[in-house]
Design a protein around this motif. Structure first.
Motif, PDB file in Angstrom:
ATOM      1  N   GLY A   1       0.799  -1.219   0.000  1.00 43.18           N
ATOM      2  CA  GLY A   1       0.000   0.000   0.000  1.00 43.18           C
ATOM      3  C   GLY A   1       0.831   1.268   0.000  1.00 43.18           C
ATOM      4  N   LYS A   2       2.027   1.200  -0.546  1.00 48.48           N
ATOM      5  CA  LYS A   2       2.945   2.351  -0.528  1.00 48.48           C
ATOM      6  C   LYS A   2       3.086   3.023  -1.899  1.00 48.48           C
ATOM      7  CE  LYS A   2       5.757   0.383   3.215  1.00 48.48           C
ATOM      8  NZ  LYS A   2       7.126  -0.079   3.612  1.00 48.48           N
ATOM      9  N   PHE A   3       2.035   2.985  -2.680  1.00 47.70           N
ATOM     10  CA  PHE A   3       2.146   3.475  -4.053  1.00 47.70           C
ATOM     11  C   PHE A   3       1.317   4.722  -4.321  1.00 47.70           C
ATOM     12  CE2 PHE A   3       2.740  -1.121  -3.828  1.00 47.70           C
ATOM     13  CZ  PHE A   3       4.057  -1.222  -4.258  1.00 47.70           C
ATOM     14  N   GLY A   4       0.980   5.438  -3.276  1.00 49.84           N
ATOM     15  CA  GLY A   4       0.281   6.707  -3.432  1.00 49.84           C
ATOM     16  C   GLY A   4      -0.963   6.609  -4.293  1.00 49.84           C
ATOM     17  N   ILE A   5      -1.066   7.508  -5.273  1.00 49.99           N
ATOM     18  CA  ILE A   5      -2.257   7.508  -6.126  1.00 49.99           C
ATOM     19  C   ILE A   5      -2.337   6.275  -7.025  1.00 49.99           C
ATOM     20  CG2 ILE A   5      -2.422  10.019  -6.155  1.00 49.99           C
ATOM     21  CD1 ILE A   5      -1.263   9.940  -8.993  1.00 49.99           C
ATOM     22  N   TYR A   6      -1.258   5.496  -7.065  1.00 46.78           N
ATOM     23  CA  TYR A   6      -1.259   4.294  -7.898  1.00 46.78           C
ATOM     24  C   TYR A   6      -1.610   3.023  -7.122  1.00 46.78           C
ATOM     25  CZ  TYR A   6       0.982   7.443 -11.195  1.00 46.78           C
ATOM     26  OH  TYR A   6       1.247   8.504 -12.028  1.00 46.78           O
ATOM     27  N   ASN A   7      -1.991   3.162  -5.869  1.00 45.80           N
ATOM     28  CA  ASN A   7      -2.334   1.995  -5.058  1.00 45.80           C
ATOM     29  C   ASN A   7      -3.439   1.153  -5.691  1.00 45.80           C
ATOM     30  OD1 ASN A   7      -0.657   1.763  -2.766  1.00 45.80           O
ATOM     31  ND2 ASN A   7      -1.736   3.397  -1.700  1.00 45.80           N
ATOM     32  N   LYS A   8      -4.482   1.797  -6.142  1.00 43.60           N
ATOM     33  CA  LYS A   8      -5.620   1.073  -6.725  1.00 43.60           C
ATOM     34  C   LYS A   8      -5.182   0.288  -7.958  1.00 43.60           C
ATOM     35  CE  LYS A   8     -10.409   1.801  -8.255  1.00 43.60           C
ATOM     36  NZ  LYS A   8     -10.335   1.328  -9.653  1.00 43.60           N
ATOM     37  N   TRP A   9      -4.390   0.929  -8.805  1.00 40.43           N
ATOM     38  CA  TRP A   9      -3.936   0.239 -10.012  1.00 40.43           C
ATOM     39  C   TRP A   9      -3.080  -0.977  -9.658  1.00 40.43           C
ATOM     40  CZ3 TRP A   9       0.454  -1.418 -12.375  1.00 40.43           C
ATOM     41  CH2 TRP A   9       0.331  -1.814 -13.710  1.00 40.43           C
ATOM     42  N   VAL A  10      -2.175  -0.811  -8.702  1.00 37.63           N
ATOM     43  CA  VAL A  10      -1.293  -1.905  -8.286  1.00 37.63           C
ATOM     44  C   VAL A  10      -2.125  -3.062  -7.716  1.00 37.63           C
ATOM     45  CG1 VAL A  10       0.472  -2.613  -6.625  1.00 37.63           C
ATOM     46  CG2 VAL A  10       0.736  -0.481  -7.888  1.00 37.63           C
ATOM     47  N   GLN A  11      -3.074  -2.747  -6.868  1.00 36.57           N
ATOM     48  CA  GLN A  11      -3.897  -3.786  -6.256  1.00 36.57           C
ATOM     49  C   GLN A  11      -4.715  -4.555  -7.282  1.00 36.57           C
ATOM     50  OE1 GLN A  11      -6.122  -1.484  -3.412  1.00 36.57           O
ATOM     51  NE2 GLN A  11      -4.370  -1.228  -2.037  1.00 36.57           N
ATOM     52  N   GLU A  12      -5.184  -3.854  -8.303  1.00 41.17           N
ATOM     53  CA  GLU A  12      -6.038  -4.488  -9.310  1.00 41.17           C
ATOM     54  C   GLU A  12      -5.254  -5.218 -10.391  1.00 41.17           C
ATOM     55  OE1 GLU A  12      -8.507  -1.405 -10.859  1.00 41.17           O
ATOM     56  OE2 GLU A  12      -9.854  -1.397  -9.125  1.00 41.17           O
ATOM     57  N   ASN A  13      -4.012  -4.793 -10.636  1.00 44.11           N
ATOM     58  CA  ASN A  13      -3.268  -5.340 -11.776  1.00 44.11           C
ATOM     59  C   ASN A  13      -2.038  -6.169 -11.428  1.00 44.11           C
ATOM     60  OD1 ASN A  13      -4.510  -4.027 -14.401  1.00 44.11           O
ATOM     61  ND2 ASN A  13      -4.484  -2.435 -12.820  1.00 44.11           N
ATOM     62  N   LEU A  14      -1.461  -5.948 -10.256  1.00 44.24           N
ATOM     63  CA  LEU A  14      -0.229  -6.649  -9.894  1.00 44.24           C
ATOM     64  C   LEU A  14      -0.427  -7.519  -8.659  1.00 44.24           C
ATOM     65  CD1 LEU A  14       2.443  -3.817 -10.441  1.00 44.24           C
ATOM     66  CD2 LEU A  14       1.613  -5.517 -12.075  1.00 44.24           C
ATOM     67  N   ASP A  15      -1.574  -8.143  -8.563  1.00 42.33           N
ATOM     68  CA  ASP A  15      -1.886  -9.002  -7.425  1.00 42.33           C
ATOM     69  C   ASP A  15      -0.920 -10.184  -7.381  1.00 42.33           C
ATOM     70  OD1 ASP A  15      -2.908 -10.622  -5.452  1.00 42.33           O
ATOM     71  OD2 ASP A  15      -4.852 -10.954  -6.422  1.00 42.33           O
ATOM     72  N   PRO A  16      -0.060 -10.252  -6.377  1.00 39.44           N
ATOM     73  CA  PRO A  16       0.933 -11.344  -6.330  1.00 39.44           C
ATOM     74  C   PRO A  16       0.324 -12.717  -6.079  1.00 39.44           C
ATOM     75  CG  PRO A  16       1.004 -10.066  -4.316  1.00 39.44           C
ATOM     76  CD  PRO A  16       0.097  -9.315  -5.256  1.00 39.44           C
ATOM     77  N   ASN A  17      -0.937 -12.738  -5.674  1.00 37.68           N
ATOM     78  CA  ASN A  17      -1.612 -14.015  -5.391  1.00 37.68           C
ATOM     79  C   ASN A  17      -2.389 -14.546  -6.594  1.00 37.68           C
ATOM     80  OD1 ASN A  17      -0.827 -14.063  -2.565  1.00 37.68           O
ATOM     81  ND2 ASN A  17      -2.298 -12.394  -2.266  1.00 37.68           N
ATOM     82  N   TYR A  18      -2.372 -13.818  -7.692  1.00 37.85           N
ATOM     83  CA  TYR A  18      -3.098 -14.249  -8.886  1.00 37.85           C
ATOM     84  C   TYR A  18      -2.432 -15.479  -9.503  1.00 37.85           C
ATOM     85  CZ  TYR A  18      -4.818 -14.284 -13.691  1.00 37.85           C
ATOM     86  OH  TYR A  18      -5.359 -14.677 -14.901  1.00 37.85           O
ATOM     87  N   THR A  19      -3.233 -16.509  -9.764  1.00 38.32           N
ATOM     88  CA  THR A  19      -2.697 -17.747 -10.357  1.00 38.32           C
ATOM     89  C   THR A  19      -3.475 -18.153 -11.619  1.00 38.32           C
ATOM     90  OG1 THR A  19      -4.083 -19.100  -8.889  1.00 38.32           O
ATOM     91  CG2 THR A  19      -1.837 -18.608  -8.143  1.00 38.32           C
ATOM     92  N   GLY A  20      -4.240 -17.234 -12.175  1.00 38.60           N
ATOM     93  CA  GLY A  20      -5.042 -17.560 -13.357  1.00 38.60           C
ATOM     94  C   GLY A  20      -4.226 -18.020 -14.545  1.00 38.60           C
TER      95      GLY A  20
END
Length: 238
Positions: free
Chosen positions: A167-186
């Protein structure tokens, strides 16, 4: 009749011709393109996001292009689905087409994009799109699945490397959470398709690596197509 030792040697030879014994094609492709993972990690876009220093205009330009990229991603899937006679592969591709149809339409709405004709892609994104379309139009459908994996597997890896959960990405937090999810295994669903195709002899290791590698290079080039950063204030935020 071939004796047991000779039979074992034949099996080993076949495996060694196609990679390490017991190694899945998907793992081989990932390992062979490790240098591009690192290049993506230190790319202008990812480092700009990580350091909260990416110019918002550059962020917008990238994501508008990415929305159009997803549109063509979906179109390439449709082309491959129409061309293949493999019913299982066709169903897999049709399912992915539906999910990416929703994804690109959501992005178009967010960025006020009416249609793709109004967006001029930069050379990096356009070359990546051209690659996917070429694979879809000229190769077995399993190679398109191969070409789609780098995006699906690289992004969660990047998320893990930059600490996406911090959560240290300022205004880019939302984008990081939605696009760079480290738990994604699709991406493993895509990988199962190509691993099965490789086992059946439908695709080759060499051609798969060529297709996969070009997609990885496309990821890096697109990430590096942004270049502007902004001066942060004394709190390191903007």
């Amino acid at each position: 009749m071939m004796n047991c030792p000779a039979a074992i040697l034949v099996v080993l030879f076949v495996f060694l011709e196609n990679g390490v014994v017991g190694e899945q094609l998907s793992d081989y492709l990932w390992e062979q393109t490790a240098n591009y993972h690192q290049k993506a990690l230190v790319s202008n876009y990812i480092q700009g996001i990580k350091n909260v220093s990416l110019d918002p205009t550059e962020f917008g330009a990238y994501n508008i292009q990415d929305a159009v990229y997803v549109y063509w991603f979906k179109e390439s899937i449709d082309i491959a689905a129409n061309r293949t006679t493999d019913t299982a592969l066709k169903q897999f591709l049709l399912n992915k087409s539906k999910s990416h149809d929703l994804e690109y339409k959501k992005a178009f709405k967010a960025w006020h994009i009416k249609d793709t004709d109004g967006i001029q892609l930069g050379s990096a994104c356009q070359n990546y799109v051209n690659h996917l379309m070429n694979v879809a139009k000229t190769m077995d459908g399993n190679y398109l699945v191969t070409a789609l994996i780098p995006c699906a597997r690289l992004w969660p890896w990047l998320g893990q490397k930059i600490g996406a959960d911090s959560g240290k990405f300022g205004i880019y937090n939302k984008w990081v959470q939605e696009n760079l999810d480290p738990n994604y295994t699709g991406y493993t669903k895509y990988e199962k398709v190509i691993n099965d195709a490789f086992t059946k002899g439908t695709i080759t290791k060499e051609k798969a690596l060529q297709v996969y590698g070009e997609s990885m290079m496309g990821e890096v080039a697109f990430f590096n197509s942004v270049y502007k950063t902004i001066q942060q204030d004394h709190h390191g935020k903007f």
